[in-house]
Design a protein around this motif. Structure first.
Motif, mmCIF file in Angstrom:
data_model
loop_
_atom_site.group_PDB
_atom_site.id
_atom_site.type_symbol
_atom_site.label_atom_id
_atom_site.label_comp_id
_atom_site.label_asym_id
_atom_site.label_seq_id
_atom_site.Cartn_x
_atom_site.Cartn_y
_atom_site.Cartn_z
ATOM 1 N N THR A 1 0.832 -1.204 0.000
ATOM 2 C CA THR A 1 0.000 0.000 0.000
ATOM 3 C C THR A 1 0.866 1.252 0.000
ATOM 4 N N VAL A 2 1.900 1.276 0.809
ATOM 5 C CA VAL A 2 2.798 2.435 0.856
ATOM 6 C C VAL A 2 3.446 2.645 -0.510
ATOM 7 N N SER A 3 3.938 1.574 -1.117
ATOM 8 C CA SER A 3 4.581 1.707 -2.430
ATOM 9 C C SER A 3 3.621 2.267 -3.470
ATOM 10 N N ARG A 4 2.431 1.701 -3.540
ATOM 11 C CA ARG A 4 1.466 2.172 -4.543
ATOM 12 C C ARG A 4 1.014 3.603 -4.248
ATOM 13 N N ALA A 5 0.778 3.921 -2.985
ATOM 14 C CA ALA A 5 0.309 5.262 -2.635
ATOM 15 C C ALA A 5 1.324 6.325 -3.070
ATOM 16 N N TRP A 6 2.609 6.058 -2.845
ATOM 17 C CA TRP A 6 3.627 7.034 -3.271
ATOM 18 C C TRP A 6 3.652 7.176 -4.786
ATOM 19 N N VAL A 7 3.515 6.073 -5.513
ATOM 20 C CA VAL A 7 3.489 6.172 -6.985
ATOM 21 C C VAL A 7 2.256 6.962 -7.417
ATOM 22 N N GLU A 8 1.125 6.720 -6.780
ATOM 23 C CA GLU A 8 -0.097 7.467 -7.113
ATOM 24 C C GLU A 8 0.087 8.969 -6.853
ATOM 25 N N LEU A 9 0.693 9.304 -5.712
ATOM 26 C CA LEU A 9 0.927 10.724 -5.387
ATOM 27 C C LEU A 9 1.862 11.378 -6.392
ATOM 28 N N VAL A 10 2.973 10.731 -6.678
ATOM 29 C CA VAL A 10 3.921 11.294 -7.651
ATOM 30 C C VAL A 10 3.260 11.369 -9.018
ATOM 31 N N GLY A 11 2.557 10.314 -9.415
ATOM 32 C CA GLY A 11 1.894 10.304 -10.719
ATOM 33 C C GLY A 11 0.889 11.434 -10.866
ATOM 34 N N HIS A 12 0.145 11.708 -9.815
ATOM 35 C CA HIS A 12 -0.811 12.814 -9.848
ATOM 36 C C HIS A 12 -0.100 14.138 -10.138
ATOM 37 N N HIS A 13 1.007 14.366 -9.471
ATOM 38 C CA HIS A 13 1.730 15.626 -9.649
ATOM 39 C C HIS A 13 2.481 15.684 -10.975
ATOM 40 N N VAL A 14 2.966 14.560 -11.455
ATOM 41 C CA VAL A 14 3.611 14.534 -12.771
ATOM 42 C C VAL A 14 2.593 14.908 -13.847
ATOM 43 N N ALA A 15 1.369 14.419 -13.713
ATOM 44 C CA ALA A 15 0.323 14.686 -14.710
ATOM 45 C C ALA A 15 -0.034 16.163 -14.794
ATOM 46 N N SER A 16 0.207 16.894 -13.710
ATOM 47 C CA SER A 16 -0.170 18.308 -13.702
ATOM 48 C C SER A 16 1.038 19.243 -13.803
ATOM 49 N N SER A 17 2.189 18.710 -14.173
ATOM 50 C CA SER A 17 3.373 19.560 -14.289
ATOM 51 C C SER A 17 4.150 19.209 -15.545
ATOM 52 N N ASP A 18 5.019 20.103 -15.924
ATOM 53 C CA ASP A 18 5.785 19.886 -17.151
ATOM 54 C C ASP A 18 7.294 19.936 -16.925
ATOM 55 N N GLU A 19 7.728 19.801 -15.677
ATOM 56 C CA GLU A 19 9.154 19.860 -15.387
ATOM 57 C C GLU A 19 9.875 18.655 -15.979
ATOM 58 N N ASP A 20 10.997 18.945 -16.664
ATOM 59 C CA ASP A 20 11.847 17.896 -17.194
ATOM 60 C C ASP A 20 13.013 17.609 -16.267
ATOM 61 N N ASP A 21 13.078 18.330 -15.165
ATOM 62 C CA ASP A 21 14.184 18.225 -14.225
ATOM 63 C C ASP A 21 13.613 17.859 -12.861
ATOM 64 N N PHE A 22 14.166 16.803 -12.241
ATOM 65 C CA PHE A 22 13.622 16.369 -10.962
ATOM 66 C C PHE A 22 13.721 17.445 -9.896
ATOM 67 N N ASP A 23 14.832 18.157 -9.825
ATOM 68 C CA ASP A 23 14.976 19.188 -8.792
ATOM 69 C C ASP A 23 13.900 20.267 -8.938
ATOM 70 N N ALA A 24 13.590 20.651 -10.172
ATOM 71 C CA ALA A 24 12.526 21.633 -10.402
ATOM 72 C C ALA A 24 11.169 21.054 -9.982
#
Length: 147
Positions: A76-99
């Protein structure tokens, strides 16, 4: 002219998780929470959230077993983190992880899941072995407020 020789430091592997892990660790001294989020960000951006969920989950489970600590893996922890990151990736256009991390600093707080799950829920055998829905607040993208 500056050339990026990152690929020269990444060992060839047929396993995408291992390749992503090597890419993250080429810039890090240890694998902490930030590196976990970086690994997940790379997986989501390159393979999509669904594939990244399986890839990260299987890779983390395998790594925990190899380290002699299979009990540390939590599905559950593994999937939840992927879901959280995936949600934010879908709404952003950064090509750089630090950004990306600068734009979404909440992801760097390893206590973030406590907004969505009770610790007792995450400690159950069900959460460790499979997916358990959040019991405090839905994850973003499921109809509720975004973190």
């Amino acid at each position: 002219m500056s050339l990026d020789h990152t690929a020269d430091r990444i060992p060839a592997t047929d396993d995408p998780f291992d390749a992503l892990m090597a890419e993250v660790m080429a810039r890090a001294d240890r694998f902490g929470h930030r590196q976990h989020i970086h690994l997940t960000w790379l997986a989501v951006r390159r393979y999509g959230t669904d594939t990244a969920t399986a890839m990260i989950s299987n890779g983390i489970r395998r790594t925990a077993r190899y380290a002699g600590a299979p009990q540390k893996y939590n599905a559950t922890v593994s999937r939840a983190w992927v879901e959280l990151v995936g949600h934010h990736v879908a709404s952003s256009d950064e090509d750089d992880f630090d950004a990306f991390a600068d734009r979404h600093p909440a992801l760097l707080d390893k206590r973030l899941l406590a907004h969505h799950y009770r610790p007792s829920t995450l400690a159950t055998a069900e959460a460790r072995s499979g997916w358990v829905e959040p019991d405090l607040k839905p994850l973003p993208g499921t109809g509720e407020a975004v973190v």
